[in-house]
Write a protein that holds these residues in place. Sequence first.
Motif, short mmCIF file in Angstrom:
data_model
loop_
_atom_site.label_atom_id
_atom_site.label_comp_id
_atom_site.label_asym_id
_atom_site.label_seq_id
_atom_site.Cartn_x
_atom_site.Cartn_y
_atom_site.Cartn_z
N UNK A 196 0.95 -1.23 -0.04
CA UNK A 196 -0.04 -0.07 -0.01
C UNK A 196 0.83 1.39 -0.02
N UNK A 197 0.37 2.28 -0.72
CA UNK A 197 0.84 3.63 -0.56
C UNK A 197 -0.30 4.64 -0.25
N UNK A 198 -0.19 5.56 0.60
CA UNK A 198 -1.10 6.62 1.01
C UNK A 198 -0.84 7.62 0.38
N UNK A 226 0.44 0.57 -9.67
CA UNK A 226 -0.21 0.56 -8.38
C UNK A 226 -1.59 0.81 -9.08
N UNK A 227 -2.66 0.31 -8.39
CA UNK A 227 -4.11 0.45 -8.61
C UNK A 227 -4.87 1.18 -7.41
N UNK A 228 -5.71 2.17 -8.04
CA UNK A 228 -6.60 2.67 -6.76
C UNK A 228 -7.21 1.97 -5.96
N UNK A 229 -7.21 2.16 -4.80
CA UNK A 229 -8.09 1.45 -3.77
C UNK A 229 -9.32 1.97 -3.24
N UNK A 230 -9.27 3.08 -2.39
CA UNK A 230 -10.06 3.76 -1.70
C UNK A 230 -9.61 4.89 -1.05
N UNK A 231 -10.63 5.82 -0.63
CA UNK A 231 -10.43 7.06 0.11
C UNK A 231 -10.35 6.71 1.38
N UNK A 232 -9.36 7.44 2.30
CA UNK A 232 -9.18 7.13 3.67
C UNK A 232 -9.67 8.32 4.34
N UNK A 266 -3.74 3.58 -2.65
CA UNK A 266 -3.12 2.81 -3.92
C UNK A 266 -2.86 1.43 -3.33
N UNK A 267 -2.74 0.26 -4.29
CA UNK A 267 -2.26 -0.92 -3.64
C UNK A 267 -1.59 -1.73 -4.87
N UNK A 268 -0.75 -2.88 -4.50
CA UNK A 268 -0.38 -3.56 -5.53
C UNK A 268 -0.35 -4.98 -5.04
#
Length: 191
Positions: free
Chosen positions: A152-154, A171-177, A185-187
């Motif tokens: 993860x990268x924030x 990386x792919x967009x994951x969600x809003x925090x 974003x995650x991989x």
Amino acid sequence: MTNITIEVVTDGNIEPCRELCDELMAFQQSRAVMAPEVFDRMNFNTRMRRSYDSALHKHVLIVRDGGVPVGYAFSTIDDVEQGEDKLPAWAPNQDPAVSKGFYPDWVMLPKRIGFLSNLYLRDGYRSMGLGSKLFAMSMEWLESFPEVELLFIYVSNGNEDALDFYLKHGFTYSHEVFGGFIKAVYKKLDR
């Protein structure tokens, strides 16, 4: 800019990152379109030092120009329990019913997760390929742990350049925090 080196911190001394980390927090605040005042509570001690001290594994790279620190990257490997989603003291909205935390609900979390926590270069060093080099070295370290299947990268709100950089690098967009204060974003790593 004649004698640029990248060193791996092996002795635990992350103090050379103090000023750079504080600059990163100020940079993120200057870009923030949502709750910029939250960055007033973020600095080397509350962000990097705390994360470094509590991480299972940590990796710090420092870029120096003639011995002077001009950039750094900081990555960690941490154990995560399913359902664990701590809201830090600096979070802009601490009501878990309203504010989604660090981890998405779309995935069963593995026990160990890798994080690229900080990547920062001072002005004048951002168009030299150093960011890509720090990113590649950080990914190589994170991917060297066979038990890590998820990274993860924030990215702080308003820092669209950083978000685009990570998306272009696999990386792919994951969600809003915290209601959009941060974008995750995650991989997934093929193991």
